[in-house]
Design a protein around this motif. Structure first.
Motif, PDB file in Angstrom:
ATOM      1  N   SER A 127      45.576  31.981  41.930  1.00 56.19           N
ATOM      2  CA  SER A 127      44.583  30.990  42.333  1.00 56.19           C
ATOM      3  C   SER A 127      43.169  31.455  41.990  1.00 56.19           C
ATOM      4  O   SER A 127      42.329  30.663  41.586  1.00 56.19           O
ATOM      5  CB  SER A 127      44.704  30.724  43.830  1.00 56.19           C
ATOM      6  N   ASN A 128      42.906  32.754  42.142  1.00 58.27           N
ATOM      7  CA  ASN A 128      41.605  33.325  41.802  1.00 58.27           C
ATOM      8  C   ASN A 128      41.308  33.174  40.318  1.00 58.27           C
ATOM      9  O   ASN A 128      40.190  32.840  39.934  1.00 58.27           O
ATOM     10  CB  ASN A 128      41.566  34.813  42.183  1.00 58.27           C
ATOM     11  N   VAL A 129      42.290  33.437  39.494  1.00 56.61           N
ATOM     12  CA  VAL A 129      42.125  33.335  38.041  1.00 56.61           C
ATOM     13  C   VAL A 129      41.853  31.885  37.653  1.00 56.61           C
ATOM     14  O   VAL A 129      40.973  31.598  36.840  1.00 56.61           O
ATOM     15  CB  VAL A 129      43.378  33.886  37.308  1.00 56.61           C
ATOM     16  N   THR A 130      42.581  30.966  38.254  1.00 58.47           N
ATOM     17  CA  THR A 130      42.381  29.539  37.977  1.00 58.47           C
ATOM     18  C   THR A 130      40.992  29.105  38.413  1.00 58.47           C
ATOM     19  O   THR A 130      40.304  28.368  37.708  1.00 58.47           O
ATOM     20  CB  THR A 130      43.449  28.696  38.702  1.00 58.47           C
ATOM     21  N   ASN A 131      40.568  29.593  39.581  1.00 61.31           N
ATOM     22  CA  ASN A 131      39.251  29.266  40.110  1.00 61.31           C
ATOM     23  C   ASN A 131      38.144  29.792  39.188  1.00 61.31           C
ATOM     24  O   ASN A 131      37.175  29.087  38.901  1.00 61.31           O
ATOM     25  CB  ASN A 131      39.111  29.837  41.520  1.00 61.31           C
ATOM     26  N   ILE A 132      38.304  31.009  38.733  1.00 66.90           N
ATOM     27  CA  ILE A 132      37.324  31.609  37.809  1.00 66.90           C
ATOM     28  C   ILE A 132      37.316  30.848  36.488  1.00 66.90           C
ATOM     29  O   ILE A 132      36.248  30.548  35.941  1.00 66.90           O
ATOM     30  CB  ILE A 132      37.615  33.110  37.588  1.00 66.90           C
TER      31      ILE A 132
END
Length: 107
Positions: free
Chosen positions: A2-7
């Motif tokens: 989710s962090n990677v997608t958000n970034i």
């Protein structure tokens, strides 16, 4: 994940904002160029009008009639150029406004 997608989403938004800002800057430059051209055109028109008033007062006959027809065509074309220039400026302004709004949406 989710962090990677958000970034990735944030980077994509930033890239879109940057693209819009580059387009806004280019349109601003184009607008400035159009304004400068219209100003130069206006100055040229004024120069012609001054010369027209100074040198043609005593013209008579066929040459005067031909000249007056030519001046009439020039005046009509002058109005068209100014109208088109103003329309172009308005369209550029509208496009810049749309891009500014898009930048705001991407924040």
């Amino acid at each position: 994940m989710s962090n990677v997608t958000n970034i990735a989403d944030k980077l994509e938004q930033e890239a879109k904002r940057m693209k819009c800002n580059i387009e806004i800057e280019a349109l601003g430059s184009l607008l400035s160029n159009v304004e400068n051209v219209l100003k130069e055109f206006e100055e040229s028109t004024l120069t012609f009008q001054r010369a027209h008033g100074s040198y043609t007062e005593n013209w008579r006959g066929a040459s005067r009639d031909s000249y007056d027809q030519y001046v009439q065509k020039l005046n009509i074309n002058e109005l068209r150029v100014v109208e088109l220039g103003n329309q172009l400026k308005n369209e550029i302004d509208e496009q810049m406004d749309r891009l500014h709004a898009k930048v705001e949406e991407l924040k």
